[in-house]
Design an enzyme around this catalytic site. Sequence first.
Site, PDB file in Angstrom:
ATOM      1  N   HIS A 186      -0.336   4.812  14.236  1.00  0.00           N
ATOM      2  CA  HIS A 186      -0.115   3.605  15.026  1.00  0.00           C
ATOM      3  C   HIS A 186      -0.308   3.844  16.517  1.00  0.00           C
ATOM      4  O   HIS A 186      -0.994   3.067  17.200  1.00  0.00           O
ATOM      5  CB  HIS A 186       1.292   3.066  14.737  1.00  0.00           C
ATOM      6  CG  HIS A 186       1.589   1.784  15.437  1.00  0.00           C
ATOM      7  ND1 HIS A 186       2.228   1.740  16.655  1.00  0.00           N
ATOM      8  CD2 HIS A 186       1.298   0.502  15.113  1.00  0.00           C
ATOM      9  CE1 HIS A 186       2.335   0.473  17.031  1.00  0.00           C
ATOM     10  NE2 HIS A 186       1.780  -0.293  16.124  1.00  0.00           N
TER      11      HIS A 186
ATOM     12  N   ARG B 156      -1.033   0.078   0.410  1.00  0.00           N
ATOM     13  CA  ARG B 156       0.253  -0.543   0.075  1.00  0.00           C
ATOM     14  C   ARG B 156       0.075  -1.491  -1.105  1.00  0.00           C
ATOM     15  O   ARG B 156      -1.010  -2.028  -1.324  1.00  0.00           O
ATOM     16  CB  ARG B 156       0.811  -1.296   1.277  1.00  0.00           C
ATOM     17  CG  ARG B 156       1.222  -0.391   2.411  1.00  0.00           C
ATOM     18  CD  ARG B 156       1.982  -1.165   3.472  1.00  0.00           C
ATOM     19  NE  ARG B 156       3.327  -1.444   3.067  1.00  0.00           N
ATOM     20  CZ  ARG B 156       4.406  -0.812   3.526  1.00  0.00           C
ATOM     21  NH1 ARG B 156       4.293   0.123   4.442  1.00  0.00           N
ATOM     22  NH2 ARG B 156       5.602  -1.130   3.083  1.00  0.00           N
TER      23      ARG B 156
ATOM     24  N   GLU C  63       6.511  16.049   3.636  1.00  0.00           N
ATOM     25  CA  GLU C  63       6.248  15.507   4.967  1.00  0.00           C
ATOM     26  C   GLU C  63       7.581  14.965   5.492  1.00  0.00           C
ATOM     27  O   GLU C  63       8.200  14.100   4.860  1.00  0.00           O
ATOM     28  CB  GLU C  63       5.185  14.404   4.919  1.00  0.00           C
ATOM     29  CG  GLU C  63       4.937  13.830   6.309  1.00  0.00           C
ATOM     30  CD  GLU C  63       3.653  13.003   6.413  1.00  0.00           C
ATOM     31  OE1 GLU C  63       2.694  13.260   5.654  1.00  0.00           O
ATOM     32  OE2 GLU C  63       3.622  12.112   7.274  1.00  0.00           O
TER      33      GLU C  63
ATOM     34  N   HIS D  97      -2.810   4.510   3.848  1.00  0.00           N
ATOM     35  CA  HIS D  97      -1.741   4.057   2.951  1.00  0.00           C
ATOM     36  C   HIS D  97      -2.201   2.792   2.247  1.00  0.00           C
ATOM     37  O   HIS D  97      -2.351   1.743   2.871  1.00  0.00           O
ATOM     38  CB  HIS D  97      -0.487   3.793   3.805  1.00  0.00           C
ATOM     39  CG  HIS D  97       0.734   3.428   3.014  1.00  0.00           C
ATOM     40  ND1 HIS D  97       1.965   3.258   3.607  1.00  0.00           N
ATOM     41  CD2 HIS D  97       0.933   3.202   1.683  1.00  0.00           C
ATOM     42  CE1 HIS D  97       2.859   2.931   2.680  1.00  0.00           C
ATOM     43  NE2 HIS D  97       2.256   2.892   1.512  1.00  0.00           N
TER      44      HIS D  97
ATOM     45  N   GLU E 142      -1.683   7.874   1.036  1.00  0.00           N
ATOM     46  CA  GLU E 142      -0.246   7.589   0.952  1.00  0.00           C
ATOM     47  C   GLU E 142      -0.061   6.454  -0.040  1.00  0.00           C
ATOM     48  O   GLU E 142      -0.785   5.447   0.025  1.00  0.00           O
ATOM     49  CB  GLU E 142       0.299   7.140   2.303  1.00  0.00           C
ATOM     50  CG  GLU E 142       0.374   8.240   3.322  1.00  0.00           C
ATOM     51  CD  GLU E 142       0.824   7.719   4.673  1.00  0.00           C
ATOM     52  OE1 GLU E 142       1.134   6.517   4.799  1.00  0.00           O
ATOM     53  OE2 GLU E 142       0.831   8.508   5.609  1.00  0.00           O
TER      54      GLU E 142
ATOM     55  N   HIS F  17       5.220   9.961  11.534  1.00  0.00           N
ATOM     56  CA  HIS F  17       5.771   8.619  11.728  1.00  0.00           C
ATOM     57  C   HIS F  17       6.290   8.456  13.159  1.00  0.00           C
ATOM     58  O   HIS F  17       7.207   9.151  13.570  1.00  0.00           O
ATOM     59  CB  HIS F  17       6.885   8.267  10.734  1.00  0.00           C
ATOM     60  CG  HIS F  17       6.924   6.777  10.482  1.00  0.00           C
ATOM     61  ND1 HIS F  17       7.466   5.880  11.371  1.00  0.00           N
ATOM     62  CD2 HIS F  17       6.419   6.040   9.459  1.00  0.00           C
ATOM     63  CE1 HIS F  17       7.315   4.656  10.901  1.00  0.00           C
ATOM     64  NE2 HIS F  17       6.674   4.719   9.752  1.00  0.00           N
ATOM     65  N   GLY F  18       5.624   7.558  13.863  1.00  0.00           N
ATOM     66  CA  GLY F  18       6.079   7.200  15.213  1.00  0.00           C
ATOM     67  C   GLY F  18       5.706   8.181  16.303  1.00  0.00           C
ATOM     68  O   GLY F  18       6.095   8.000  17.464  1.00  0.00           O
TER      69      GLY F  18
ATOM     70  N   ASN G  29      -4.223   8.602  10.818  1.00  0.00           N
ATOM     71  CA  ASN G  29      -3.976   7.477   9.912  1.00  0.00           C
ATOM     72  C   ASN G  29      -4.704   6.234  10.453  1.00  0.00           C
ATOM     73  O   ASN G  29      -4.488   5.835  11.602  1.00  0.00           O
ATOM     74  CB  ASN G  29      -2.458   7.251   9.846  1.00  0.00           C
ATOM     75  CG  ASN G  29      -2.075   6.120   8.917  1.00  0.00           C
ATOM     76  OD1 ASN G  29      -2.665   5.055   8.966  1.00  0.00           O
ATOM     77  ND2 ASN G  29      -1.076   6.342   8.098  1.00  0.00           N
TER      78      ASN G  29
ATOM     79  N   ASP H 109      -4.669   3.134   9.069  1.00  0.00           N
ATOM     80  CA  ASP H 109      -4.136   1.876   8.520  1.00  0.00           C
ATOM     81  C   ASP H 109      -4.268   0.713   9.502  1.00  0.00           C
ATOM     82  O   ASP H 109      -4.609  -0.410   9.123  1.00  0.00           O
ATOM     83  CB  ASP H 109      -2.639   1.998   8.203  1.00  0.00           C
ATOM     84  CG  ASP H 109      -2.355   2.915   7.032  1.00  0.00           C
ATOM     85  OD1 ASP H 109      -3.294   3.358   6.355  1.00  0.00           O
ATOM     86  OD2 ASP H 109      -1.158   3.196   6.805  1.00  0.00           O
ATOM     87  N   HIS H 110      -3.943   0.990  10.771  1.00  0.00           N
ATOM     88  CA  HIS H 110      -3.834  -0.138  11.697  1.00  0.00           C
ATOM     89  C   HIS H 110      -5.170  -0.583  12.292  1.00  0.00           C
ATOM     90  O   HIS H 110      -5.229  -1.620  12.948  1.00  0.00           O
ATOM     91  CB  HIS H 110      -2.747   0.140  12.732  1.00  0.00           C
ATOM     92  CG  HIS H 110      -1.419   0.244  12.033  1.00  0.00           C
ATOM     93  ND1 HIS H 110      -0.889  -0.811  11.318  1.00  0.00           N
ATOM     94  CD2 HIS H 110      -0.578   1.290  11.845  1.00  0.00           C
ATOM     95  CE1 HIS H 110       0.240  -0.416  10.748  1.00  0.00           C
ATOM     96  NE2 HIS H 110       0.450   0.855  11.050  1.00  0.00           N
TER      97      HIS H 110
ATOM     98  N   ARG I 168      -1.652  -4.950   2.669  1.00  0.00           N
ATOM     99  CA  ARG I 168      -1.598  -5.635   3.976  1.00  0.00           C
ATOM    100  C   ARG I 168      -2.550  -5.029   4.999  1.00  0.00           C
ATOM    101  O   ARG I 168      -2.912  -5.666   5.949  1.00  0.00           O
ATOM    102  CB  ARG I 168      -0.176  -5.645   4.524  1.00  0.00           C
ATOM    103  CG  ARG I 168       0.330  -4.288   4.968  1.00  0.00           C
ATOM    104  CD  ARG I 168       1.702  -4.386   5.567  1.00  0.00           C
ATOM    105  NE  ARG I 168       2.718  -4.685   4.583  1.00  0.00           N
ATOM    106  CZ  ARG I 168       4.014  -4.417   4.779  1.00  0.00           C
ATOM    107  NH1 ARG I 168       4.423  -3.912   5.915  1.00  0.00           N
ATOM    108  NH2 ARG I 168       4.892  -4.674   3.839  1.00  0.00           N
TER     109      ARG I 168
END
Length: 248
Positions: A220, A52, A158, A50, A77, A197-198, A14, A16-17, A56
Amino acid sequence: MTSRTEDRLRLGVNVDHVATVRNARGGVHPDPVRAALLAAEAGADGITAHLREDRRHISDADIEALMRDLTVPLNLEMAATAEMLAIALKHKPHAVCLVPEKRQERTTEGGLDAAGGHHHLTPFVRKLSDAGIRVSLFIEADPRQLDAARSMGAPVVELHTGSYCDAAGAARGALLKRIQDAAAYAHKIGLECHAGHGLSYDTVGPVAAIPTMAELNIGHFLVGEAIFTGFAASIRRMRAAMDTARSS
Ligand code: PXP
């Protein structure tokens, strides 16, 4: 699953960050598309992003560029809204993962209420599937949610690993057991099972070891580790941790 290649646990990276860091200055660097290409070279089987509603991190232009430049599948996502559906149908990514979205949250807190949101979600699953997009629902490891996903025709779920990753000691063990049981149940009722996630080097092993798990989506932690070791190295180490857990 029919072949050895398909039996390999896939890693979706992912990005995103990477976009979060870019957007902190409002410019073009670091570019999530460049990160995605590097991730694929380093062993990612797919890229997750993702889009959003508040944009963001990932932008519409990022999705366009990812669709144009990637040679591995894109997993988009998105929230189940008319705006996002139109974007998905325009780009036709390999997969869409429907996620709950609250504007004030820092990240995706909790899974979709597939059971309670059946009427709202079913048309999204149908329209995306009709367009040839593989749909997954991001849900908690709860048999009720799995049954709901299946009844609305989603081929994939998921499982949200956030609370497992945040917990410690016996509580983490109990949450892992729920994920293991949900993955077994997903397989039994014919759903492909993903998780994410995480996840970090410390938490990925037991989830990767679940024999019916097909894909992990991780972002992340990998982007954070990239500060210390580089993005490619963080992905390679995650890939190795997954492979070790899967083969032991
Ligand atoms: N899977 C889903 C459905 C998510 O919403 C996210 C976070 O965007 C992830 C996986 C990746 O989580 P993380 O960035 O914590 O690895």
